[in-house]
Design a protein around this motif. Structure first.
Motif, PDB file in Angstrom:
ATOM      1  N   VAL A  13      30.614  60.574  63.728  1.00 39.39           N
ATOM      2  CA  VAL A  13      30.220  61.445  62.606  1.00 39.39           C
ATOM      3  C   VAL A  13      29.988  60.660  61.313  1.00 39.39           C
ATOM      4  CG1 VAL A  13      31.352  63.503  63.508  1.00 39.39           C
ATOM      5  CG2 VAL A  13      32.644  61.926  62.064  1.00 39.39           C
ATOM      6  N   ARG A  14      30.432  59.390  61.252  1.00 40.50           N
ATOM      7  CA  ARG A  14      30.255  58.594  60.037  1.00 40.50           C
ATOM      8  C   ARG A  14      28.989  57.729  60.096  1.00 40.50           C
ATOM      9  NH1 ARG A  14      34.869  55.052  58.177  1.00 40.50           N
ATOM     10  NH2 ARG A  14      33.761  55.270  56.197  1.00 40.50           N
ATOM     11  N   LYS A  15      28.181  57.946  61.135  1.00 43.32           N
ATOM     12  CA  LYS A  15      27.041  57.056  61.368  1.00 43.32           C
ATOM     13  C   LYS A  15      26.015  57.097  60.236  1.00 43.32           C
ATOM     14  CE  LYS A  15      24.091  55.354  65.012  1.00 43.32           C
ATOM     15  NZ  LYS A  15      23.503  55.536  66.328  1.00 43.32           N
ATOM     16  N   LYS A  16      25.848  58.261  59.623  1.00 45.14           N
ATOM     17  CA  LYS A  16      24.850  58.390  58.554  1.00 45.14           C
ATOM     18  C   LYS A  16      25.272  57.650  57.285  1.00 45.14           C
ATOM     19  CE  LYS A  16      22.963  62.811  60.070  1.00 45.14           C
ATOM     20  NZ  LYS A  16      22.818  64.250  59.753  1.00 45.14           N
ATOM     21  N   LYS A  17      26.583  57.519  57.088  1.00 45.94           N
ATOM     22  CA  LYS A  17      27.079  56.922  55.844  1.00 45.94           C
ATOM     23  C   LYS A  17      27.187  55.397  55.920  1.00 45.94           C
ATOM     24  CE  LYS A  17      29.753  60.893  54.224  1.00 45.94           C
ATOM     25  NZ  LYS A  17      31.089  61.376  53.830  1.00 45.94           N
ATOM     26  N   LEU A  18      27.482  54.861  57.100  1.00 52.66           N
ATOM     27  CA  LEU A  18      27.695  53.414  57.237  1.00 52.66           C
ATOM     28  C   LEU A  18      26.492  52.750  57.896  1.00 52.66           C
ATOM     29  CD1 LEU A  18      31.401  53.271  58.437  1.00 52.66           C
ATOM     30  CD2 LEU A  18      30.548  52.621  56.199  1.00 52.66           C
ATOM     31  N   LYS A  19      26.128  51.614  57.425  1.00 51.75           N
ATOM     32  CA  LYS A  19      24.997  50.871  57.981  1.00 51.75           C
ATOM     33  C   LYS A  19      25.429  49.440  58.298  1.00 51.75           C
ATOM     34  CE  LYS A  19      22.271  54.382  57.108  1.00 51.75           C
ATOM     35  NZ  LYS A  19      21.825  55.245  58.205  1.00 51.75           N
ATOM     36  N   ASN A  20      24.592  48.786  59.101  1.00 50.56           N
ATOM     37  CA  ASN A  20      24.740  47.350  59.359  1.00 50.56           C
ATOM     38  C   ASN A  20      26.120  46.976  59.911  1.00 50.56           C
ATOM     39  OD1 ASN A  20      22.146  47.037  58.231  1.00 50.56           O
ATOM     40  ND2 ASN A  20      23.059  46.915  56.166  1.00 50.56           N
ATOM     41  N   LEU A  21      26.394  47.419  61.130  1.00 55.64           N
ATOM     42  CA  LEU A  21      27.669  47.061  61.749  1.00 55.64           C
ATOM     43  C   LEU A  21      27.688  45.583  62.114  1.00 55.64           C
ATOM     44  CD1 LEU A  21      28.637  50.028  64.088  1.00 55.64           C
ATOM     45  CD2 LEU A  21      29.008  49.747  61.637  1.00 55.64           C
ATOM     46  N   GLY A  22      28.882  44.982  62.027  1.00 53.05           N
ATOM     47  CA  GLY A  22      29.042  43.575  62.353  1.00 53.05           C
ATOM     48  C   GLY A  22      29.127  43.341  63.855  1.00 53.05           C
ATOM     49  N   GLU A  23      29.358  42.079  64.216  1.00 53.41           N
ATOM     50  CA  GLU A  23      29.380  41.689  65.634  1.00 53.41           C
ATOM     51  C   GLU A  23      30.465  42.416  66.412  1.00 53.41           C
ATOM     52  OE1 GLU A  23      29.955  37.652  68.384  1.00 53.41           O
ATOM     53  OE2 GLU A  23      29.949  37.498  66.180  1.00 53.41           O
ATOM     54  N   TYR A  24      31.623  42.653  65.760  1.00 55.17           N
ATOM     55  CA  TYR A  24      32.745  43.298  66.456  1.00 55.17           C
ATOM     56  C   TYR A  24      32.999  44.712  65.930  1.00 55.17           C
ATOM     57  CZ  TYR A  24      33.592  38.660  68.313  1.00 55.17           C
ATOM     58  OH  TYR A  24      33.450  37.462  68.966  1.00 55.17           O
ATOM     59  N   GLU A  25      31.945  45.376  65.497  1.00 60.61           N
ATOM     60  CA  GLU A  25      32.044  46.768  65.041  1.00 60.61           C
ATOM     61  C   GLU A  25      31.160  47.656  65.917  1.00 60.61           C
ATOM     62  OE1 GLU A  25      33.051  46.276  60.300  1.00 60.61           O
ATOM     63  OE2 GLU A  25      30.935  46.356  60.897  1.00 60.61           O
ATOM     64  N   ARG A  26      31.630  48.857  66.221  1.00 61.58           N
ATOM     65  CA  ARG A  26      30.911  49.769  67.116  1.00 61.58           C
ATOM     66  C   ARG A  26      31.027  51.202  66.618  1.00 61.58           C
ATOM     67  NH1 ARG A  26      29.402  45.557  68.471  1.00 61.58           N
ATOM     68  NH2 ARG A  26      29.195  44.646  70.558  1.00 61.58           N
ATOM     69  N   TRP A  27      30.086  52.056  67.098  1.00 61.63           N
ATOM     70  CA  TRP A  27      30.185  53.507  66.909  1.00 61.63           C
ATOM     71  C   TRP A  27      30.911  54.092  68.111  1.00 61.63           C
ATOM     72  CZ3 TRP A  27      29.280  54.469  62.170  1.00 61.63           C
ATOM     73  CH2 TRP A  27      28.281  53.800  61.470  1.00 61.63           C
ATOM     74  N   GLY A  28      31.857  54.955  67.886  1.00 60.81           N
ATOM     75  CA  GLY A  28      32.622  55.546  68.982  1.00 60.81           C
ATOM     76  C   GLY A  28      32.156  56.965  69.295  1.00 60.81           C
TER      77      GLY A  28
END
Length: 764
Positions: free
Chosen positions: A94-109
């Protein structure tokens, strides 16, 4: 158990802001053949911010350190944590619209409840299946809601949806997971890849406490040896061969088991205390050590009392040792401040505690959640369940209160346990800040012990405060300095021993209660050794079992000494065949029942309530009776010996502990004998005795004092003494504000005594 049933091979624990369950979880997973993955969940209010999974032990340390920073500061979590190379961070879908540019060890759950929103998604980069598991079944969900209502202090009917987990947060089987992700199989693949990338290796057997005091282990051994031999010459000026041999033996064992730094850290704290003019008492099993006696940690001579070092430290002892050191309640915080500064905030913290729901508390909390009036809740908590009026609601309260009993309720800080670790404390736990103001681990003493972290007990008691106050009053009132550490002199003093034998001990530490004074009279206790025994005989286990009466009879030669077995005469001859100390339990379990020293200590600890493992205790108990049968003892004899072990072990002191208390009792009694007025004023001013203040005031009068009421020209906040006149302090005047207590004294010190009532009123 649920994971095993569902065929799951990898499982991640992510408690909310907590690391309390980590080590129990790791051990449970290892026992079940499941790979444990560790992490933590972070929420602002009830909104999930992110879940962190540790790729390794270093990653878990980074998570703990991050959590500690914000918990200590009591600040909300940032929008995203640091980008660690050793940690996977998973953000809710649900936070996908607010956060951008995930790092190498960051994911959407993605979780089960997101499935209906996935059909329009085109960008599947960095997305993973992340379904939380909070309870087992519908009953577990109901339990969860009740716990959330208790935590929110609200009615169940008013519990908001945000304050609880979603109903789908149960464990799914492999088939169910495949069904949920049939259109998106890559989500599960990514989950498995991340879990496979995570690992947590932990050596539970290796000690985690500070390993070095100085720059090397050789330096530590050299310093401890030097201090021990210097102390040997001071404690045993007449060149005692037995003491020298014992010091050599102990130093060898201490070094082999890696406890040089532990002794030196304790010595360092004691040296700081002495430099500040503070008075301390080292007690507990640490007083079994001659080295501890020689370096000044304790004032108990273990050779004089035949205390064996193995009770404190030996290769067979499964539970590591700890020193218990008491200070005055007025100086303890200064000692704590020194410890935290000396060894660093990254390596020092209080041990936590995890309180559990007891019989009444779950009923009371559930009654509030269901909206029962206080009167009805009081009836439910103060009467037996059998007498309760039966209806659906009461039945539900009974059902869930039984399920809650023994389960974790709240966390707090240990009253005295301090951890000083070699590696940063975040390797093992996150820390937070209770009201007391010292950072505290999220794990308790049992978890610490399992993990290899041993606590140092820094305690306070008002008996020491009374002695300290008395010494200052003597110096002020009589211009005399008393060396309170001349314990051997006090033990030989005829007047002191006469007061002891006649029970004239009101105000004296540990020996002033009516029961204790009665026991001293019945034992005609006129020496230190009898007092040491009396200190443990008075404990509930010995008294309740009828063996206290038997001990008195045997001590006074009023009955023949009958030993249960010849081994009792051999090993318990000093106490007439009666188990008085914890060591006696170990001796009998070892020599009579043939248990090894490790099992004997497990038996003693389990009966003292110092172990979590009931299975381990039952195993040792079974072993005890099996051994007795093999050794040819009758069932009656084995049963009676076990009954005595059971009644004593839970309440008895170790002999060194009794000896330490007895030293303090002698010090108190010496002051009472030769400086009775100053001593009783010291007791009155510390509010820590067995009796109410008026009893001590009466005792002062009996000792020849002229006791005066609070006086505006003579009294201070606390009670004062001038010669043989005692002026009660303003602290004893009910409802007099603190401001005025201070004002009366400060105004008098600035401008002299008050000349009249009118002047007093005008000036104050």
């Amino acid at each position: 158990e649920a994971a095993v049933k569902h065929g799951i091979k990898m499982l991640a624990l992510t408690d909310i802001h907590r690391a309390s369950g980590v080590f129990d979880f790791v051990q449970a997973c290892q026992d079940a053949g499941i790979k444990p993955v560790l992490g933590m969940e972070f929420r602002n209010n009830h909104t999930l911010m992110y879940i962190c999974l540790a790729r390794n032990a270093q990653g878990m340390a980074q998570i703990n350190a991050f959590a500690s920073t914000y918990l200590l500061a009591k600040e909300p979590w940032p929008e995203r944590p640091p980008e660690w190379a050793e940690v996977w961070t998973i953000f809710p879908w649900v936070r996908k619209k607010k956060l951008k540019n995930l790092g190498e060890y960051e994911r959407w759950g993605v979780r089960a409840s997101d499935r209906n929103r996935l059909w329009k998604e085109k960008d599947w980069d960095k997305t993973v299946w992340c379904q939380p598991f909070t309870f087992l079944d519908k009953r577990g969900f109901s339990m969860h809601r009740l716990l959330r209502a208790i935590d929110e202090n609200t009615l169940l009917s008013k519990l908001s949806v945000d304050a609880q987990a979603q109903e789908d947060e149960r464990m799914y089987s492999q088939d169910e997971l495949a069904d949920y992700c049939q259109d998106y199989p890559f989500l599960l693949e990514e989950s498995e890849r991340i879990l496979a990338d995570c690992s947590f290796e932990f050596d539970f057997k290796r000690p985690k406490n500070r390993v070095l005091f100085g720059s090397s282990s050789e330096d530590d051994l050299a310093l401890l040896t030097k201090l021990a031999y210097e102390g040997l010459r001071y404690r045993y000026p007449r060149s005692d061969r037995e003491a020298k041999a014992r010091v050599e033996k102990e130093l060898k064992v201490i070094n082999e088991l890696g406890f040089n730094a532990y002794f030196l850290i304790t010595w360092d704290i004691v040296q700081y205390s002495l430099s500040k003019g503070f008075y301390h008492v080292g007690r507990g099993s640490g007083a079994n050590s001659v080295v501890a006696y020689c370096v000044g940690i304790t004032d108990v001579d273990p050779i004089q009392l035949d205390l064996y070092f193995e009770r404190f430290l030996n290769p067979h002892r499964l539970s590591p040792p700890d020193f218990d050191i008491d200070w005055s309640h007025k100086t303890r915080d200064t000692i704590l401040d020194y410890i935290f500064q000396r060894f660093g905030a990254n390596h020092t913290c209080f041990v936590g505690t995890i309180g559990t729901f007891k019989r009444r508390s779950p009923i009371r909390e559930l009654g509030k959640v269901f909206g029962l009036p206080k009167e009805e809740i009081d009836v439910l908590t103060r009467t037996s369940k059998d007498s309760h009026f039966k209806n659906d609601l009461v039945n539900i309260i009974h059902q869930y209160s039984e399920a809650l009993e023994g389960k974790p309720n709240l966390r707090s800080m240990h009253s005295c346990g301090i951890l000083i670790s070699e590696e940063p404390i975040f390797q093992y736990t996150a820390v937070e800040l209770p009201p007391k103001g010292y950072q505290t681990a999220q794990i308790d003493m049992y978890i610490c012990e399992d993990a290899g972290l041993e606590k140092l007990d820094i305690l306070s008691q008002r008996g020491l405060s009374s002695i300290d106050s008395t010494l200052k009053l003597i110096e002020k009132n009589k211009n005399e300095k008393v060396n309170i550490h001349q314990v051997e002199k006090f033990k030989q003093d005829v007047e002191v021993n006469h007061k002891l034998a006649t029970g004239k001990t009101i105000g004296c530490f540990y020996i002033e209660s009516p029961a204790m004074r009665g026991l001293l009279r019945r034992l005609k206790c006129d020496n230190y050794f009898t007092l040491v025994a009396a200190s443990s005989v008075i404990r509930p286990g010995v008294a309740k079992s009828g063996m206290m009466r038997e001990y008195i009879m045997r001590h006074n030669n009023l009955t023949d000494v009958k030993y249960l077995h010849p081994l009792f005469e051999k090993y318990l001859g000093e106490t007439y065949g009666i188990m008085v100390y914890q060591e006696d339990v170990i001796k009998i379990a070892h020599y009579f029942a043939g248990l090894d020293l490790g099992d004997a200590d497990i038996l003693r600890r389990a009966m003292s309530g110092k172990t979590r493992s009931s299975a381990e205790f039952e195993k040792v108990k079974t072993h005890y009776f099996e051994n007795c049968k093999k050794l040819g003892y009758s069932d009656e004899l084995a049963g009676e010996v076990y009954r005595q072990i059971e009644s004593f072990a839970g309440y008895s002191f170790c002999k060194a502990h009794s000896a330490s208390y007895s030293v303090e009792s002698y010090q108190s009694l010496y002051l009472k004998t030769y400086y009775p007025l100053e001593f009783i004023v010291g007791v009155i001013n510390n509010f820590g005795g067995f009796y109410r203040t008026e009893v001590y005031v009466h005792e002062a009068k009996m000792s020849g004092a002229k006791v005066q009421l609070p006086c505006v020209n003579k009294s201070e906040n606390y009670t004062t003494i001038y010669g043989d006149e005692i002026y009660l302090g303003f602290v004893h005047i009910e409802r007099l504000e603190e401001y005025y207590k201070e004002l009366i004294v400060s105004e008098r010190e600035l401008h002299g005594p008050y000349q009249s009532l009118e002047a007093f009123i005008h000036r104050t």
